[in-house]
Scaffold this active site. Structure first.
Site: not given
Length: 226
Positions: A97, A95, A103
């Site tokens: 990004g 996380g 995801e």
């Protein structure tokens, strides 16, 4: 070739004709998507990609990778993604990004997950990397106060312009600075039950294989069945 590029190219070898492939997000996953795009163009590889962020979607479309959304496929054969930390027992924090929600959704509906990292991401215990918690904007300050009281040292994530970051799902991210997470499953369960928390960056019991980049080449670690 740097370590991130090395593991990205190595992981793309596991993609086969006819697969539905989850395409991760981030600086390491970017190399994997590039390599899949090369194989589609040069080798005639026939796959369908499912992206985990607008950033990866834009990259994949530019490379000519056919895409569908997670709601247009029955399942995902294989998801390849980066990670921010992987513990000795193959639990992960993701996380960094800001793509953790999408995801985790794609990973959850995948038959197999491969994480690709350089050697610096392999740790004994999770927690040195801040744990992202994706939250609904309404009431997010209340959660910050709650996490402060718990001693979690929360910070509301900002974007490059210094404004509150908005995720692809329209949420905010609170990063918890925990130093060491002694019981990831208990913490994950606690966060799951908080009103206003959409998702968190603890990816537990999800990965099948980890490809780690070292100077002398990639090393593939097979995760024991749980």
């Amino acid at each position: 070739m740097n370590l991130k590029q090395m593991v990205g190219i190595e992981a793309a070898k596991y993609v086969e004709d006819g697969m539905i492939v989850g395409l991760g997000t981030g600086s390491t996953a970017k190399f994997m998507v590039d390599e899949i795009g090369r194989r589609v163009k040069e080798e005639g590889l026939s796959i369908v990609g499912v992206t985990t962020s607008k950033e990866t979607e834009k990259q994949a479309l530019a490379l000519g990778i056919p895409l569908k959304s997670i709601d247009e496929v029955p399942y995902v054969d294989l998801t390849i993604d980066g990670a921010d930390e992987i513990s000795a027992d193959f639990q992960g924090i993701k996380g960094g990004g800001a793509a953790l929600l999408f995801e985790k959704i794609v990973a959850t509906y995948s038959k197999k997950c491969i994480w690709i990292v350089d050697k610096s991401k392999m740790v004994d215990d999770l927690g040195a990397f801040p744990l992202p918690v994706e939250v609904v904007p309404y009431g997010s300050r209340q959660l910050v106060h709650l996490f402060e009281e718990k001693g979690y040292h929360p910070t509301l994530r900002l974007n490059a312009a210094g404004e509150t970051l908005i995720t692809d799902g329209g949420h905010h991210i609170i990063d918890l600075h925990l130093e060491k997470i002694t019981d990831p499953e208990a913490l994950g369960s606690y966060l799951d039950n908080l009103v206003g928390v959409v998702e968190h960056g603890l990816f537990l019991n999800m990965v099948s294989m980890v490809i780690v980049g070292y100077e002398d080449g990639p090393k593939t670690l097979h995760v024991p069945a749980r």
